[in-house]
Design an enzyme around this catalytic site. Structure first.
Site, short mmCIF file in Angstrom:
data_model
loop_
_atom_site.label_atom_id
_atom_site.label_comp_id
_atom_site.label_asym_id
_atom_site.label_seq_id
_atom_site.Cartn_x
_atom_site.Cartn_y
_atom_site.Cartn_z
N SER A 118 0.83 -1.21 0.00
CA SER A 118 0.00 0.00 0.00
C SER A 118 0.87 1.26 0.00
O SER A 118 0.48 2.28 -0.59
CB SER A 118 -0.97 0.00 1.18
OG SER A 118 -0.29 0.12 2.40
N HIS A 122 8.77 3.04 8.88
CA HIS A 122 8.53 2.13 10.01
C HIS A 122 7.29 2.63 10.75
O HIS A 122 7.13 3.84 10.96
CB HIS A 122 9.74 2.12 10.93
CG HIS A 122 9.60 1.15 12.05
ND1 HIS A 122 9.86 -0.20 11.90
CD2 HIS A 122 9.21 1.32 13.34
CE1 HIS A 122 9.62 -0.82 13.05
NE2 HIS A 122 9.23 0.08 13.94
N ASN A 147 13.47 3.94 4.28
CA ASN A 147 12.52 2.96 4.81
C ASN A 147 11.45 3.70 5.60
O ASN A 147 11.69 4.81 6.10
CB ASN A 147 13.24 1.97 5.73
CG ASN A 147 12.30 0.89 6.24
OD1 ASN A 147 11.50 0.34 5.48
ND2 ASN A 147 12.37 0.59 7.53
C1 GRF Z 1 4.09 -0.67 6.75
O1 GRF Z 1 3.41 -0.61 7.97
C2 GRF Z 1 5.48 -0.13 6.89
O2 GRF Z 1 5.59 0.84 7.90
C3 GRF Z 1 6.28 -1.34 7.27
O3 GRF Z 1 5.68 -2.41 6.57
C4 GRF Z 1 4.33 -2.10 6.28
C5 GRF Z 1 4.16 -2.25 4.82
O4 GRF Z 1 2.83 -2.09 4.40
N1 GRF Z 1 7.68 -1.16 6.94
P1 GRF Z 1 2.50 -2.01 2.85
O5 GRF Z 1 3.04 -3.29 2.21
O6 GRF Z 1 3.16 -0.80 2.31
O7 GRF Z 1 1.01 -1.95 2.76
#
Ligand code: GRF
Length: 214
Positions: free
Chosen positions: A17, A114, A112
């Site tokens: 997403s 988080h 990245n």
């Molecule tokens: C997100 O919550 C991001 O913070 C973490 O992994 C998740 C990925 O979600 N690193 P998506 O695949 O982008 O929906």
């Protein structure tokens, strides 16, 4: 003004997403000066890579099991990134820790996101719902998301952007995850946009002032 474009390489493992939010920002011109050069997944069935294929983007699946060790896998990823002349590597839900093969090839060029207010609730093993479970269990009044530069220390590179999200007494890990994710989709494209502008201007990234959203 330059007509140079910063080529993004996206690494993902799952839902994708955040990648979709970045893609939309590029498509609608909100993320000016950037293009998505290649999307790479370690999982062939990741919804994120299937979406990238549907969009007609360049994609690759590079599975760790095809390689004798992590460095060889990262070398294959690096070769792919070089083939697509990637300038900035964006981790978007990539569930593997990068080896120095990639870290050294992209100094201050790997981002990245988080789902916590780093440095709190980060580090090895602090992933997915575990982060939000820990936040709720600790009775925190606020959580959020953080974009940072990727360095050898997991989740501990320089912070480039944060967005705070209130934790309500009725929040569950799941409801908090949903609220934080919505803010991730706001924050990540904005931070990438800022980094892209700085790269185009030839500015260093490491001591960038962080974007703070609320
Ligand atoms: C997100 O919550 C991001 O913070 C973490 O992994 C998740 C990925 O979600 N690193 P998506 O695949 O982008 O929906």
């Amino acid at each position: 003004m330059t007509d140079r474009t910063i080529s993004l390489g996206i690494l993902l493992s799952g839902r994708g997403s955040n990648f979709r939010a970045i893609h939309e920002a590029v498509e609608t011109g909100r993320l000016a000066g950037a293009e998505i050069a290649v999307v790479i997944s370690n999982r062939p069935s990741a919804p994120g890579i299937l979406f990238a294929e549907e969009q007609g983007l360049e994609t690759a699946v590079i599975q760790p099991k095809s390689f004798p060790h992590r460095e060889a896998c990262d070398q294959a990823i690096l070769d792919m990134l070089k083939d697509h002349r990637v300038d900035l590597l964006v981790l978007a839900g990539y569930n593997r820790i990068l080896t120095p093969v990639l870290l050294k090839a992209f100094p201050e060029r790997i981002l990245n996101i988080h789902p916590s207010l780093l440095p709190a609730y980060g580090g090895k093993g602090m992933v997915g719902l575990k982060v939000h479970e820990a936040v709720v269990a600790a009775g925190e009044k606020a959580s959020g998301c953080t974009v940072h530069l990727v360095t050898e220390d997991v989740d501990a590179g320089p912070i480039l952007g944060r967005c705070e999200v209130p934790v309500d007494s009725e929040d569950t890990p799941e409801s908090l995850a949903e609220k934080v994710l919505a803010q991730e989709h706001r924050l990540y494209p904005q931070v990438i946009g800022k980094i892209v502008r700085q790269m185009l201007a030839g500015e260093a990234i490491g001591n960038t002032e962080a974007i703070m959203l609320s």
